[in-house]
Motif scaffolding. Structure first.
Motif, PDB file in Angstrom:
ATOM      1  N   ASP A   1      -5.499   4.500   1.518  1.00 52.54           N
ATOM      2  CA  ASP A   1      -5.887   3.113   1.778  1.00 52.54           C
ATOM      3  C   ASP A   1      -5.139   2.572   2.989  1.00 52.54           C
TER       4      ASP A   1
ATOM      5  N   LEU B   1       0.797  -1.227   0.000  1.00 51.94           N
ATOM      6  CA  LEU B   1       0.000   0.000   0.000  1.00 51.94           C
ATOM      7  C   LEU B   1       0.829   1.277   0.000  1.00 51.94           C
TER       8      LEU B   1
ATOM      9  N   ARG C   1      -0.506   4.091  -1.906  1.00 55.80           N
ATOM     10  CA  ARG C   1      -1.907   4.474  -1.664  1.00 55.80           C
ATOM     11  C   ARG C   1      -2.071   4.875  -0.203  1.00 55.80           C
TER      12      ARG C   1
END
Lengths: 305, 417
Positions: free
Chosen positions: A108, A102, A105
């Motif tokens: 997220d 991740l 991101r």
């Protein structure tokens, strides 16, 4: 001088209190300063790594009491090392299983680590029970030191201070004086380039994340002397921790130290002259206003954009 | 939604078979059991979850989330009481079955689950809630659907509902007797009031201040609140040292509670130097605080695990047998244990499970077997109860020093608002 003999001790203790709060904030924030500050990972589960440290201390305390009561005075130091190892190990696993997927991101990550935090809380609850527990502390950590009549300096406060100083120094040496630190800093500044010159950035990431978690574990162990040990104890600290790191300016270890100091002084003195709830409101407002004017925080590393 | 609801009626063949099986014992015992087991049509005229064999009640607490810490004891005590009632043959010849819902420490979830219990499951009684916030969230649901809630926690008062029976103490019962005792016993002249910053401590301290200033004619030298979850009490402790009150009156809750007492001890404020009276520390909280960190301080409660009476001995023994020798019982746990027993007594007096009839039968219900001693339901749906002063011991238990007379509940105290 009668005025001084009456208020002097209070002043001294209040001064120590503000310093002690500074160390608590710094200790909470050090781990996150690495994870969020250096790596940019918004780790909502940071508080739960504190909890891991606290429960490790509780486990060591219970085991020592049952099997080797003679070793009680010394168990706490071993428990701190144990807390570091457990939190480090779990952080290592978490990075491998979740975080590394991740990195690109960030939002997220926020959600995912929040989920991890809820999961961990429930895991603690199922393992140790919903009720809070209390690690039996060695006698040398309890009570206070009286340098002069009327002044009580809490021993646990002094212990937290010493631990914070030691950790900060170690971390500073690691980051700025070791080969590994050089790799970390180059990875933070330019991941592609760091990879190109032969740094194993994936390994660096994993070690950095795990180290941040390990430090959180140590903080959790230290906090058993001043706070509660329960499934959600870690969440008591998470807001203050993020506040300290963001206010200090992400990516700056020195900023985190300065920020912890500023927040602690403001908070402790407002608490003394006003009251707890008002102090919190005013401190938060001051931080918000400051961040509106200077979004990058107190100290920011100059980066060419 | 549909998957959550089980079909109310089994398929025809299964139903016939069940009827056949059910008929056997009924036939053989019909002569005997009729007196104890009035027909369902008589005891249940409002379509509640009552059959010839069983009655289904609801249990609504937080089994997960931050409040699980406090509510676990209540869940256990209610289940123990229901188990014991079933072992005695149940209520009106019907065994009690529990549907347990999890409020998850989230107030809207409490309201939603309350609605589910009352509308879908049609339970005649719910034992549940812990915080005032959760009670306030479910109150409109219980009033609209005409449910019946047994609420176990000591709380701030200022509430009375047809649909709630409050088995814990309201604020004046807990506060006034404790303050009277400490003012007399410790010759206290000055008080410092401390609390976590939400409705219960603020309302309670308001009552305490009025009582100290207007009735006892003593002085309040400080009143302060700290946010829930606050863990740094250094400044407050210095202020206590500066003002030197005769009594610190503390209503700190949750994780803050642990931090507060640990830091008091670390700063050298121990029972030898400072009198402290609290209404927020029970045996449950002491598990987290550690008895050695609060040794010698006083608490005002209606129940302590160490109460020396035969009812309590039996209760403690049964509780430990079911939940392990290390389990502890706090004030609220005992109050939760009263819920099912009070409901049983009211249902039997009313001869019906219908909420209106049970509510009408409730005032005047007495419980002589309560672990805390004797309790009686007042017209205002609170309990007549005694208040005790306990002194915290190193092992996390209390030594009971004082016991008041039976105190009338007064949820809307005049002169204290």
């Amino acid at each position: 001088m009668s005025w001084f003999s009456e208020y002097g001790p209070i002043l001294a203790m209040q001064g120590f209190n503000a310093l002690s709060l500074f160390c608590v904030l710094l200790l909470m924030a050090l781990g996150l300063a690495i994870i969020f500050g250096q790596m940019g990972v918004i780790n909502m589960a940071h508080g739960e790594f504190l909890t891991i440290g606290a429960y490790t201390t509780y486990l060591f305390s219970t085991l020592t009491q049952t099997y080797a009561p003679a070793l009680m005075p010394g168990y706490f130091l071993v428990a701190i090392v144990g807390a570091f190892i457990f939190a480090f190990g779990f952080g290592y696993l978490l990075e491998w299983a979740l975080i590394r997927h991740l990195y690109r991101r960030p939002l997220d990550t926020l959600l995912a680590t929040w989920g991890v935090s809820l999961g961990m809380q429930q895991l603690f609850r199922s393992t140790f029970g919903a009720r809070e527990v209390s690690a039996t502390l060695p006698d040398w950590l309890m009570g206070s030191w009286q340098p002069v009549e009327g002044v009580d300096i809490p021993l646990n406060g002094m212990f937290v201070m010493a631990l914070t100083a030691l950790l900060t120094l170690t971390l500073f040496l690691l980051l700025f004086r070791s080969g590994w630190g050089l790799e970390v800093r180059s990875t933070v500044q330019n991941r592609m380039m760091a990879g190109a010159v032969g740094i194993n950035t994936k390994r660096v990431d994993r070690m950095t994340f795990a180290l941040g978690c390990g430090i959180a574990g140590v903080a959790g162990a230290a906090f058993t002397t001043i706070g509660s040990t329960g499934p959600t104890s870690g969440s008591l600290y998470i807001v203050d921790t993020f506040l300290t790191v963001v206010f200090g300016g992400a990516a700056s270890l020195f900023g985190t130290i300065a920020s912890a100091f500023a927040i602690a002084q403001t908070q402790a003195n407002l608490e003394f002259f006003l009251n707890g709830s008002m102090a919190k409101v005013l401190t938060l407002s001051a931080v918000v206003i400051f961040l509106m004017v200077r979004p990058q925080g107190l100290f920011a590393i100059k980066v060419r954009r | 939604m549909s998957d959550r609801r089980k079909p109310a009626i089994p398929s025809p063949t299964r139903r016939r078979m069940l009827q056949g099986i059910a008929a056997l014992p009924v036939l053989s015992l019909s002569g005997l059991s009729y007196a104890n087991t009035p027909p369902t049509s008589k005891v249940n005229t409002t379509g509640l979850a009552v059959t010839d064999k069983e009655v289904i009640v609801g249990q609504l607490h937080s089994a997960t989330g931050t409040m699980a810490i406090s509510e676990t004891g209540s869940i256990q005590a209610e289940q123990l009481a229901i188990e014991q009632i079933n072992a005695m043959g149940g209520i009106l010849g019907r065994k009690i079955k529990i549907i347990q819902e999890d409020g998850a420490s989230d107030w809207p979830t409490f309201a939603e689950k309350a609605k589910k219990l009352l509308v879908n499951d049609k339970v005649p009684a719910v034992f549940g809630c812990w915080t005032s916030a959760s009670r306030k969230a479910v109150l409109p649901v219980f009033e609209k659907e005409n449910g019946l809630l047994y609420y176990p926690t000591f709380y701030e008062g200022l509430e009375q509902s047809k649909n709630v029976i409050y088995t814990g103490q309201e604020a004046t019962q807990q506060i006034i007797a404790g303050l009277d005792w400490i003012a007399q016993e410790k010759k206290a002249e000055t008080f410092y009031l401390i609390g976590s910053d939400y409705i219960w401590p603020r309302t309670s301290n308001k009552i305490a201040r009025k009582h100290i200033e207007n009735v006892l004619k003593k002085k309040v030298v400080g009143e302060e609140y700290y946010p829930l979850g606050h863990t740094q009490f250094g400044s407050l402790i210095n202020k206590i040292k500066l003002r030197k009150p005769d009594v610190v009156y503390a209503i700190v809750v949750g994780g803050s509670n642990v931090a507060f007492y640990k830091q008091l001890k670390a700063a050298g404020i121990t029972a030898e130097k400072q009198t402290l009276l609290t209404i927020s520390v029970t045996e449950d909280e002491l598990l987290g605080i550690g008895g050695e960190n609060a040794e010698g301080f006083y608490a005002a409660m209606k129940y302590f695990q160490s109460l020396d009476n035969p009812n309590n001995k039996k209760f403690v023994e049964a509780f430990k047998k079911k939940y392990g020798p290390k389990s502890v019982i706090g004030d609220v746990t005992q109050a939760a244990y009263l819920g099912p027993w009070l409901w049983k007594a009211a249902v039997e007096k009313a001869g019906s499970f219908d909420v209106d009839k049970v509510v009408a039968a409730s005032p005047g219900i007495e419980l002589k077997t309560a672990p805390e001693g004797y309790v009686k339901v007042h017209e205002n749906h609170h309990l007549w109860s005694k208040t005790r002063i306990g002194q915290i011991q190193k092992d996390g238990q209390f030594k009971v020093l004082y016991e008041s007379g039976l105190i009338e509940p007064d949820p809307f105290p005049k002169g204290y608002q």
